[in-house]
Enzyme design. Structure first.
Site, mmCIF file in Angstrom:
data_model
loop_
_atom_site.group_PDB
_atom_site.id
_atom_site.type_symbol
_atom_site.label_atom_id
_atom_site.label_comp_id
_atom_site.label_asym_id
_atom_site.label_seq_id
_atom_site.Cartn_x
_atom_site.Cartn_y
_atom_site.Cartn_z
ATOM 1 N N ASN A 215 1.070 -1.121 -0.040
ATOM 2 C CA ASN A 215 0.004 -0.187 -0.081
ATOM 3 C C ASN A 215 0.524 1.168 -0.060
ATOM 4 O O ASN A 215 2.197 1.035 -0.159
ATOM 5 C CB ASN A 215 -1.129 -0.310 1.168
ATOM 6 C CG ASN A 215 -0.031 0.132 2.788
ATOM 7 O OD1 ASN A 215 0.300 0.740 2.892
ATOM 8 N ND2 ASN A 215 -0.479 -1.078 3.311
ATOM 9 N N HIS A 216 -0.108 2.815 -0.124
ATOM 10 C CA HIS A 216 0.367 3.624 -0.243
ATOM 11 C C HIS A 216 1.584 4.452 1.351
ATOM 12 O O HIS A 216 1.876 5.614 1.033
ATOM 13 C CB HIS A 216 -0.091 4.630 -0.488
ATOM 14 C CG HIS A 216 -0.039 4.883 -2.521
ATOM 15 N ND1 HIS A 216 0.557 4.004 -3.583
ATOM 16 C CD2 HIS A 216 -1.803 4.684 -2.915
ATOM 17 C CE1 HIS A 216 -0.204 4.034 -4.477
ATOM 18 N NE2 HIS A 216 -1.057 3.948 -4.236
#
Ligand code: CTP
Length: 407
Positions: A215-216
């Protein structure tokens, strides 16, 4: 900020002890002066064996002396401490910690420490054996009890070929610690004696040796929580999942990769913690198996990746706490794209934590940015809005609310 505006220029005393890490204090000094602080360097006589007086004088633009007999008409042994907004000692040797704890006044630095009424931060650096010695630990405890912030040293390469705890944190992180101490001003280190565990970053779930589901999350919010907790005197453990940020000064950093590794680390670290903050973005699912070799294109349709659910680490931490009847405050984070408050309240109830920091993500918000905005929901039905601002502001709001809940 204009350096000529002496009314608003923060006045920092940089105490320097006689350790090899004194060279890192030059870089710290440079950062402080370049960002508009007026810095008076007060080295010990031993510090000058490592870095000479001309270096400190040239970099600070201020006179430098080690004893109380220079410029006596200006009463420097009293005035320097009285006028300071912050006294930051880096490196703080075992000897300085002992002299400060004993209240000695045998050179300019120890006189300054006795006259200062501003925040005092020690950044110790020494060999591991000296740091771990009961005498040093007792001195550290004494200084902390009196309201000083003593940052735990970092782990890494020491003077020789040896490695261990005792290394001075990097100058950029010392600068952050000094900046946060000035930012707090007269506020007491209200998390002193508290052990806090913060998870940060985002987990990666291996598909094969080169690919992962991730994920970011940049880890910036979790690192801000760790830095601000250290500035408030807490004993900080930071469990970092795939974060490429420098270690915050004063925090013990445990590195993990996957959700299962994060769960294992939290299971170890939760014991004895007064506060746990789960700011890490945990992958909800992981591939059932990670291929041993890189998956190649075959020309046929790609095989689907079969997933299995990861443990809910936050809910597990709350369940263990409740089962064991621990006094422990548990904070969760929620990243929501829609119906932020309703989803947040439902999540708070589902996870069972004491506070849930809900922020809206997507559209460039929150991930990797310097600013954050959130609502902090309490299990008692409260909701505190934190307007857009630096991630440190949100972190400090979280600690304020945690502090109210600690017995
Ligand atoms: N969390 C966790 N373990 C997981 C998933 C999430 O500990 N397997 C934690 C996060 O660290 C965060 C909180 O739970 O503190 C909420 O994370 P979020 O991803 O928003 O919630 P989910 O439980 O994954 O819910 P959903 O995906 O349905 O929104």
């Amino acid at each position: 900020m204009s350096v000529s505006d002496t009314q608003t220029v923060p006045r920092v005393v940089l105490g320097v002890g006689g350790g090899i890490a004194a060279y890192k204090a030059c870089e710290l000094l440079r950062r402080l002066t370049e960002s508009g602080h007026r810095v008076r360097v007060v080295p010990t006589a031993e510090a000058l064996r490592f870095v000479g007086e001309p270096t400190w004088a040239a970099l600070s633009g201020q006179p430098v002396s080690t004893g109380v007999w220079d410029g006596v008409h200006e009463v420097p042994h009293v005035r320097i401490g009285q006028e300071a907004d912050l006294v930051f000692v880096a490196p703080a040797t075992a000897n300085i910690l002992a002299r400060a704890a004993a209240g000695l006044a045998d050179d300019l630095l120890t006189n300054t420490l006795l006259t200062a009424r501003c925040p005092v931060v020690f950044a110790p650096a020494m060999h591991t054996e000296m740091w771990e010695h009961p005498a040093t630990q007792a001195n550290v405890a004494t200084l902390r009890e009196r309201g000083a912030v003593v940052l735990d040293p970092a782990v890494g390469r020491l003077t020789g070929a040896d490695t261990g705890r005792g290394r001075l944190p990097e100058p950029a992180e010392l600068f952050e610690a000094a900046r946060l101490a000035l930012r707090r001003g007269a506020a007491a280190p209200d998390l002193a004696g508290r052990r806090v565990v913060v998870s940060a970053g985002g987990t990666r779930e291996a598909i094969d040796p080169v690919r992962f589901l991730g994920n970011h999350s940049s880890g910036k919010q979790g690192y801000a929580l760790a830095r601000t907790a250290a500035a408030r005197g807490a004993d900080v453990t930071l469990v970092a999942a795939n974060v490429s940020l420098p270690d915050p000064a004063g925090a013990r950093v445990v590195r993990v990769g996957s959700a299962v590794e994060l769960a294992e680390a939290m299971e170890t670290e939760r014991v004895g913690a007064d506060v746990i903050v789960m700011s890490a973005a945990v992958a909800d699912f992981r591939p059932v198996a990670s291929a041993a070799s890189k998956i190649k294109k075959s020309g046929a349709a790609p095989a689907p990746i079969e997933l299995v659910e990861n443990p809910d680490i936050l809910a597990g931490l709350v369940a263990s706490r409740d089962a064991e009847g621990r006094e422990q405050t548990v904070v969760g984070f929620a990243a929501e794209t829609d119906d932020v408050i309703d989803n947040g309240r439902a999540k708070l109830a589902r996870k069972g934590c004491d506070l849930l920091v809900v922020n809206q993500v997507g559209g460039g918000r929150a991930f990797g940015t310097e600013d954050n905005q959130a609502v902090i929901l309490g299990s008692d039905g409260t909701a505190v809005d934190v307007p857009t601002g630096p991630k440190e502001d949100l972190a400090d709001r979280v600690w304020d609310l945690v502090r109210q809940r600690l017995v």
